[in-house]
Design a protein around this motif. Structure first.
Motif, PDB file in Angstrom:
ATOM      1  N   THR A 163      10.854   3.306   4.189  1.00  0.00           N
ATOM      2  CA  THR A 163       9.410   1.921   4.707  1.00  0.00           C
ATOM      3  C   THR A 163      11.124   0.971   3.777  1.00  0.00           C
ATOM      4  N   VAL A 164      11.999   1.800   3.507  1.00  0.00           N
ATOM      5  CA  VAL A 164      13.139  -0.039   3.436  1.00  0.00           C
ATOM      6  C   VAL A 164      13.454  -0.641   4.696  1.00  0.00           C
ATOM      7  N   GLY A 165      13.468  -1.407   4.101  1.00  0.00           N
ATOM      8  CA  GLY A 165      13.526  -2.999   4.415  1.00  0.00           C
ATOM      9  C   GLY A 165      13.009  -3.184   6.060  1.00  0.00           C
ATOM     10  N   LEU A 166      11.254  -2.363   5.616  1.00  0.00           N
ATOM     11  CA  LEU A 166      10.587  -3.290   6.731  1.00  0.00           C
ATOM     12  C   LEU A 166       9.737  -3.884   5.566  1.00  0.00           C
ATOM     13  N   ASP A 167       8.992  -5.271   6.384  1.00  0.00           N
ATOM     14  CA  ASP A 167       8.284  -5.986   6.156  1.00  0.00           C
ATOM     15  C   ASP A 167       6.860  -4.962   5.620  1.00  0.00           C
ATOM     16  N   ILE A 168       6.199  -6.324   5.284  1.00  0.00           N
ATOM     17  CA  ILE A 168       4.526  -5.062   4.668  1.00  0.00           C
ATOM     18  C   ILE A 168       3.829  -4.959   5.523  1.00  0.00           C
ATOM     19  N   GLY A 169       3.370  -5.226   6.528  1.00  0.00           N
ATOM     20  CA  GLY A 169       2.422  -5.031   7.347  1.00  0.00           C
ATOM     21  C   GLY A 169       3.373  -3.441   8.431  1.00  0.00           C
ATOM     22  N   SER A 170       4.453  -3.731   7.711  1.00  0.00           N
ATOM     23  CA  SER A 170       4.417  -2.499   9.034  1.00  0.00           C
ATOM     24  C   SER A 170       5.066  -1.145   7.502  1.00  0.00           C
ATOM     25  N   ARG A 171       5.565  -1.269   6.547  1.00  0.00           N
ATOM     26  CA  ARG A 171       5.477  -0.487   5.090  1.00  0.00           C
ATOM     27  C   ARG A 171       3.635   0.089   5.310  1.00  0.00           C
ATOM     28  N   GLN A 172       2.497  -1.086   5.805  1.00  0.00           N
ATOM     29  CA  GLN A 172       1.424  -0.136   5.620  1.00  0.00           C
ATOM     30  C   GLN A 172       1.299   1.048   6.740  1.00  0.00           C
ATOM     31  N   MET A 173       1.164   0.140   7.282  1.00  0.00           N
ATOM     32  CA  MET A 173       1.105   0.923   8.366  1.00  0.00           C
ATOM     33  C   MET A 173       1.421   2.219   8.588  1.00  0.00           C
ATOM     34  N   ILE A 174       2.671   2.255   8.300  1.00  0.00           N
ATOM     35  CA  ILE A 174       3.573   3.931   8.486  1.00  0.00           C
ATOM     36  C   ILE A 174       2.922   4.552   7.146  1.00  0.00           C
ATOM     37  N   LEU A 175       2.289   4.127   5.745  1.00  0.00           N
ATOM     38  CA  LEU A 175       2.209   4.999   4.860  1.00  0.00           C
ATOM     39  C   LEU A 175       0.737   5.391   5.296  1.00  0.00           C
ATOM     40  N   ASP A 176       0.053   4.551   5.975  1.00  0.00           N
ATOM     41  CA  ASP A 176      -1.162   4.711   6.095  1.00  0.00           C
ATOM     42  C   ASP A 176      -1.506   6.015   7.152  1.00  0.00           C
ATOM     43  N   HIS A 177      -0.299   5.254   8.388  1.00  0.00           N
ATOM     44  CA  HIS A 177      -0.416   6.639   9.464  1.00  0.00           C
ATOM     45  C   HIS A 177      -0.299   8.079   8.539  1.00  0.00           C
ATOM     46  N   VAL A 178       1.345   8.107   7.604  1.00  0.00           N
ATOM     47  CA  VAL A 178       1.339   9.609   7.407  1.00  0.00           C
ATOM     48  C   VAL A 178       0.355  10.269   5.739  1.00  0.00           C
ATOM     49  N   LYS A 179      -0.496   9.943   5.552  1.00  0.00           N
ATOM     50  CA  LYS A 179      -1.502   9.940   4.785  1.00  0.00           C
ATOM     51  C   LYS A 179      -1.886  10.741   5.322  1.00  0.00           C
ATOM     52  N   THR A 180      -2.894  10.090   6.659  1.00  0.00           N
ATOM     53  CA  THR A 180      -3.749  10.332   7.933  1.00  0.00           C
ATOM     54  C   THR A 180      -3.194  11.507   7.511  1.00  0.00           C
ATOM     55  N   LEU A 181      -2.023  11.637   8.607  1.00  0.00           N
ATOM     56  CA  LEU A 181      -1.079  13.624   9.512  1.00  0.00           C
ATOM     57  C   LEU A 181      -0.697  14.276   8.114  1.00  0.00           C
ATOM     58  N   CYS A 182      -1.648  13.641   6.970  1.00  0.00           N
ATOM     59  CA  CYS A 182      -1.844  14.306   5.866  1.00  0.00           C
ATOM     60  C   CYS A 182      -2.838  15.286   5.774  1.00  0.00           C
ATOM     61  N   LYS A 183      -3.775  14.372   5.073  1.00  0.00           N
ATOM     62  CA  LYS A 183      -5.231  14.918   5.234  1.00  0.00           C
ATOM     63  C   LYS A 183      -5.404  15.505   6.371  1.00  0.00           C
ATOM     64  N   LYS A 184      -5.138  15.099   7.862  1.00  0.00           N
ATOM     65  CA  LYS A 184      -5.805  15.669   9.511  1.00  0.00           C
ATOM     66  C   LYS A 184      -4.724  16.876   9.756  1.00  0.00           C
ATOM     67  N   ASN A 185      -3.571  16.946   9.151  1.00  0.00           N
ATOM     68  CA  ASN A 185      -2.697  18.203   9.358  1.00  0.00           C
ATOM     69  C   ASN A 185      -2.835  19.080   8.507  1.00  0.00           C
ATOM     70  N   ASN A 186      -3.254  19.450   7.220  1.00  0.00           N
ATOM     71  CA  ASN A 186      -3.206  19.633   6.271  1.00  0.00           C
ATOM     72  C   ASN A 186      -0.989  20.024   5.970  1.00  0.00           C
ATOM     73  N   LEU A 187      -0.544  18.926   6.455  1.00  0.00           N
ATOM     74  CA  LEU A 187       1.338  18.341   5.928  1.00  0.00           C
ATOM     75  C   LEU A 187       0.984  18.648   4.531  1.00  0.00           C
ATOM     76  N   ALA A 188       2.410  19.499   4.313  1.00  0.00           N
ATOM     77  CA  ALA A 188       2.762  18.637   3.103  1.00  0.00           C
ATOM     78  C   ALA A 188       3.799  17.693   3.120  1.00  0.00           C
ATOM     79  N   VAL A 189       3.803  16.505   1.818  1.00  0.00           N
ATOM     80  CA  VAL A 189       4.298  15.503   2.269  1.00  0.00           C
ATOM     81  C   VAL A 189       5.458  15.308   1.433  1.00  0.00           C
ATOM     82  N   LEU A 190       6.624  14.861   1.134  1.00  0.00           N
ATOM     83  CA  LEU A 190       7.517  14.758   0.211  1.00  0.00           C
ATOM     84  C   LEU A 190       8.116  13.384   0.653  1.00  0.00           C
ATOM     85  N   TRP A 191       7.239  12.664  -0.110  1.00  0.00           N
ATOM     86  CA  TRP A 191       7.686  11.177   0.581  1.00  0.00           C
ATOM     87  C   TRP A 191       9.113  10.118  -0.839  1.00  0.00           C
ATOM     88  N   ALA A 192      10.076   9.935  -0.245  1.00  0.00           N
ATOM     89  CA  ALA A 192      10.878   9.501  -1.426  1.00  0.00           C
ATOM     90  C   ALA A 192      11.551   8.310  -1.804  1.00  0.00           C
TER      91      ALA A 192
END
Lengths: 242, 267
Positions: A163-192
């Motif tokens: 999310t570096v260099g992104l505005d607050i809206g885009s940051r939140q959208m991407i974060l939410d999207h990945v968290k949803t993927l993690c829950k729904k698909n049982n994905l392991a996520v490492l977010w630096a």
């Protein structure tokens, strides 16, 4: 619970500089784990070792039981990566970029196009699929990169400061999207990240500084252990920021 | 890993290179204009200065334009090889090289595919050049248009892998511009592209040896003979040997265990 990523005693040096010092960590499938550290803490080096851009000269890195050095083919099959730097081809369209990635994983064109159509809906960019990457905003490009990292159906998703260099809206959208993927698909996520506000209470965190893992575990556990009020204070205390 | 996976991967890499080529029309035109300037201006000026004796594969006296055509074809490939390496330095700086390198498909296969994709693009440029060069009466036998193809593939691979090795050893894009000057120009001028080796030997013996052992000379001469449907064993063995060495070095350069990526610390 299956161990998605297991790193044991990994150190890495560039000449005299120690980028990683005896790093060990575990990530389970279905976990959203934040790798928290300041710039230069060693996060990108760790990602380069996990993805075999560099070889680990000490310790071991296993992805779903496959050693990255010994069995890189099976290890890399299970990883999806979003690098810190933008990695899309600006002169190609969204679909062309995604097709190129599919071919790098040996996916047939027919199958690739089906997967692309699914992923593009998920990131809500259906109307941009024919557009050149150059015409997309920073947030849209990041979403395309996330879609791309999922095309080969990996079980471990690595994101390096996405999310570096992104505005607050885009940051939140991407974060939410990945968290949803993690829950729904049982994905392991490492977010630096170095952005503390990207961590929620129920998640796991690994705090890294000067190449060393200072603390890891549930956010609440880390707060308790450091005797602080919140993760920001815990991080500041561990890293020595006053 | 199944063969079909390798085929799909290869197809994808070639397609990407072709699409980039199509999208960057100015690259195509500049690749064509460069040798045409040499042909139209340099050769016109020099034809009266330089007399070319009958040397194989030619069976008669030839105009200077005909002599330098194979050198200019190799020049197209040299520039293309260096340019695709330049794009690799760019890709690495911009990060898109990483997406290729983290594919589960073996790295040597990815690199060779990328090289062949570059060769494919250079061959398109060479045939376009040959078409235009016919206006200068550079018309090889019809069979030459076919027999030149294997020579173009090998010389393209040799020059591309040299560029790839350089790209693995170069830290930044800016440094690459310097190497272009130190590699392209000396390679081109100290070769048989512009003047036959015997002519150089008459002038300077040490320069003759420099030209003789210059890998670019092997590319030029292989192309020259193949354009007239002939094969010169000495040059063919030489070019294969250089290709193997450069290919080996470039794969080593991108090997995570031993390569230059690691030494550079990911920059």
């Amino acid at each position: 619970m299956t161990v998605a990523l297991e790193i044991k005693n990994v150190s890495h040096r560039f000449g005299d500089f120690t980028a990683l010092d005896d790093v060990s960590l575990n990530i389970n499938s279905g976990d959203f784990t934040v790798l928290l550290g300041l710039n230069g803490a060693g996060k990108t080096t760790l990602y380069s070792l996990i993805t075999r851009l560099y070889n680990n000269n000490s310790g071991s890195i296993q992805i779903y039981g496959f050693d990255v050095r010994e069995d890189s083919v099976n290890a890399l099959k299970n990883i999806g990566v979003v690098f810190q730097q933008p990695t899309l081809d600006l002169d190609l369209s969204v679909r062309e970029n995604l097709q190129y990635h599919s071919s790098l994983h040996g996916i047939s064109s027919l199958d690739a196009n089906k997967r692309i159509d699914n992923e593009i809906v998920r990131i809500k960019l259906e109307d941009k699929i024919k557009n050149k990457i150059r015409s997309l905003s920073g947030g849209q490009r990041r979403r395309v990169e996330i879609a791309r990292s999922l095309l080969h159906k990996p079980k471990l998703l690595l994101l390096d400061e996405p999310t570096v260099g992104l505005d607050i809206g885009s940051r939140q959208m991407i974060l939410d999207h990945v968290k949803t993927l993690c829950k729904k698909n049982n994905l392991a996520v490492l977010w630096a990240t170095h952005l503390i506000d990207e961590i929620d209470k129920g998640e796991k965190v690994i705090i890294i500084d000067k190449g060393k893992v200072l603390e890891s575990g549930d956010v609440s556990k880390v707060i308790k252990k450091t005797k602080t009020k919140n993760i920001r204070d815990a991080f500041n205390k561990l890293v020595g920021i006053k | 890993m199944d063969l079909i996976i390798y085929i799909r991967c290869f197809k994808g890499i070639v397609l990407r290179e072709a699409l980039r080529f199509v999208h960057q029309k100015e690259r195509f035109f500049s690749a064509l204009v460069r040798p045409l300037v040499w042909l139209g201006i340099f050769a016109a000026g020099f034809r009266s200065v330089l007399g070319v004796a009958i040397i194989p594969p030619y069976e008669t006296y030839i105009p200077y334009e005909v002599y330098i055509a194979p050198g200019l074809i190799a020049m197209i490939q040299l520039f293309n090889g260096m340019q695709s390496s330049l794009s690799m330095v760019y890709d690495r700086e911009m990060g898109s090289m990483k997406t290729m390198l983290v594919s589960p498909i073996p790295r040597w296969f990815l690199l060779i595919s990328k090289l062949l994709a570059g060769v494919f693009v250079s061959i398109l440029q060479v045939y376009a050049f040959l078409m235009i060069a016919s206006l200068w009466d550079i018309i090889p036998p019809i069979s030459g248009y076919f027999t030149i193809l294997p020579a173009l593939i090998i010389s393209g691979l040799m020059l591309g892998s040299l560029g790839m090795f350089l790209s693995s050893a170069i830290k930044q894009l800016e440094n690459f511009a310097g190497v272009m000057n130190f590699v392209i120009f000396p390679m081109f001028f100290a070769s048989s592209a512009l003047y036959p080796l015997w002519k150089i030997e008459e002038t300077s013996e040490w320069l003759y040896y420099v030209c003789f052992y210059n890998p670019f000379t092997y590319a030029v001469e292989s192309i020259r003979f193949s354009l007239y449907s002939q094969i010169n064993i000495e040059y063919t063995i030489g070019i294969l040997l250089f290709t193997f060495i450069f290919l080996f070095l470039s794969i080593l350069g991108y090997d995570p265990a031993r390569g230059n990526l690691q030494k550079k610390g990911g920059k």
